[in-house]
Design a protein around this motif. Sequence first.
Motif, PDB file in Angstrom:
ATOM      1  N   GLU A  32       0.834  -1.204   0.000  1.00 55.81           N
ATOM      2  CA  GLU A  32       0.000   0.000   0.000  1.00 55.81           C
ATOM      3  C   GLU A  32       0.867   1.250   0.000  1.00 55.81           C
ATOM      4  O   GLU A  32       0.549   2.220  -0.675  1.00 55.81           O
ATOM      5  CB  GLU A  32      -0.931   0.015   1.214  1.00 55.81           C
ATOM      6  N   LEU A  33       1.948   1.202   0.760  1.00 53.61           N
ATOM      7  CA  LEU A  33       2.873   2.344   0.795  1.00 53.61           C
ATOM      8  C   LEU A  33       3.548   2.530  -0.560  1.00 53.61           C
ATOM      9  O   LEU A  33       3.756   3.664  -0.999  1.00 53.61           O
ATOM     10  CB  LEU A  33       3.924   2.153   1.882  1.00 53.61           C
ATOM     11  N   LEU A  65       2.045   9.498  -5.248  1.00 51.03           N
ATOM     12  CA  LEU A  65       2.690  10.763  -4.896  1.00 51.03           C
ATOM     13  C   LEU A  65       3.700  11.185  -5.959  1.00 51.03           C
ATOM     14  O   LEU A  65       3.814  12.369  -6.281  1.00 51.03           O
ATOM     15  CB  LEU A  65       3.368  10.652  -3.533  1.00 51.03           C
ATOM     16  N   GLU A  66       4.424  10.216  -6.522  1.00 49.84           N
ATOM     17  CA  GLU A  66       5.368  10.538  -7.595  1.00 49.84           C
ATOM     18  C   GLU A  66       4.633  11.088  -8.809  1.00 49.84           C
ATOM     19  O   GLU A  66       5.062  12.066  -9.417  1.00 49.84           O
ATOM     20  CB  GLU A  66       6.189   9.308  -7.978  1.00 49.84           C
ATOM     21  N   LYS A  67       3.512  10.474  -9.145  1.00 46.32           N
ATOM     22  CA  LYS A  67       2.714  10.962 -10.281  1.00 46.32           C
ATOM     23  C   LYS A  67       2.184  12.356  -9.988  1.00 46.32           C
ATOM     24  O   LYS A  67       2.239  13.247 -10.828  1.00 46.32           O
ATOM     25  CB  LYS A  67       1.553  10.011 -10.570  1.00 46.32           C
ATOM     26  N   ARG A 111       8.734   7.777   1.130  1.00 48.72           N
ATOM     27  CA  ARG A 111       9.929   6.958   0.858  1.00 48.72           C
ATOM     28  C   ARG A 111      10.648   6.605   2.149  1.00 48.72           C
ATOM     29  O   ARG A 111      11.135   5.487   2.310  1.00 48.72           O
ATOM     30  CB  ARG A 111      10.868   7.702  -0.087  1.00 48.72           C
ATOM     31  N   GLU A 112      10.735   7.559   3.081  1.00 45.50           N
ATOM     32  CA  GLU A 112      11.368   7.295   4.369  1.00 45.50           C
ATOM     33  C   GLU A 112      10.596   6.228   5.138  1.00 45.50           C
ATOM     34  O   GLU A 112      11.179   5.333   5.752  1.00 45.50           O
ATOM     35  CB  GLU A 112      11.461   8.580   5.188  1.00 45.50           C
ATOM     36  N   LEU A 113       9.276   6.320   5.093  1.00 47.12           N
ATOM     37  CA  LEU A 113       8.438   5.339   5.776  1.00 47.12           C
ATOM     38  C   LEU A 113       8.624   3.946   5.166  1.00 47.12           C
ATOM     39  O   LEU A 113       8.743   2.960   5.883  1.00 47.12           O
ATOM     40  CB  LEU A 113       6.969   5.758   5.707  1.00 47.12           C
ATOM     41  N   ILE A 114       8.693   3.878   3.852  1.00 43.99           N
ATOM     42  CA  ILE A 114       8.911   2.596   3.173  1.00 43.99           C
ATOM     43  C   ILE A 114      10.265   2.019   3.563  1.00 43.99           C
ATOM     44  O   ILE A 114      10.385   0.824   3.847  1.00 43.99           O
ATOM     45  CB  ILE A 114       8.786   2.760   1.649  1.00 43.99           C
ATOM     46  N   ALA A 115      11.291   2.866   3.594  1.00 41.43           N
ATOM     47  CA  ALA A 115      12.628   2.397   3.968  1.00 41.43           C
ATOM     48  C   ALA A 115      12.625   1.866   5.400  1.00 41.43           C
ATOM     49  O   ALA A 115      13.216   0.820   5.693  1.00 41.43           O
ATOM     50  CB  ALA A 115      13.643   3.529   3.812  1.00 41.43           C
TER      51      ALA A 115
END
Length: 111
Positions: free
Chosen positions: A4-5, A12-14, A89-93
């Motif tokens: 989901e992230l 968000l990138e789009k 991205r930080e949350l995904i990392a």
Amino acid sequence: AYSELQVRTQELEKNLKDQTSRAEGVTARLTLTTMHLATANARIEALDKSSQLEQALAEALEHLKAETKRKDCETARADVAEAALVEMRELIATMASKNAEEGARAVTAES
């Protein structure tokens, strides 16, 4: 949750690309407006000091202000989208790191 992230990050990138594209469009319009203002100023110099001159200057200035405000809004939107993307991205990392740690613990526990 991780996938989901990733989907949210792609969204968000789009969104960032869309907002950046809009900001670039506004910048292009602002450039054209500035060129039109320069042209208007050249025409105004040819006119005598009348109410037409004052009105033309006021209209050109208002148009320039509106385009500048629009550009600022688009830039602010792009900045917000970029900040959200960085946060995602930080949350995904962080989640990937935690998943890796949990996987390592599970392998250790099985041994």
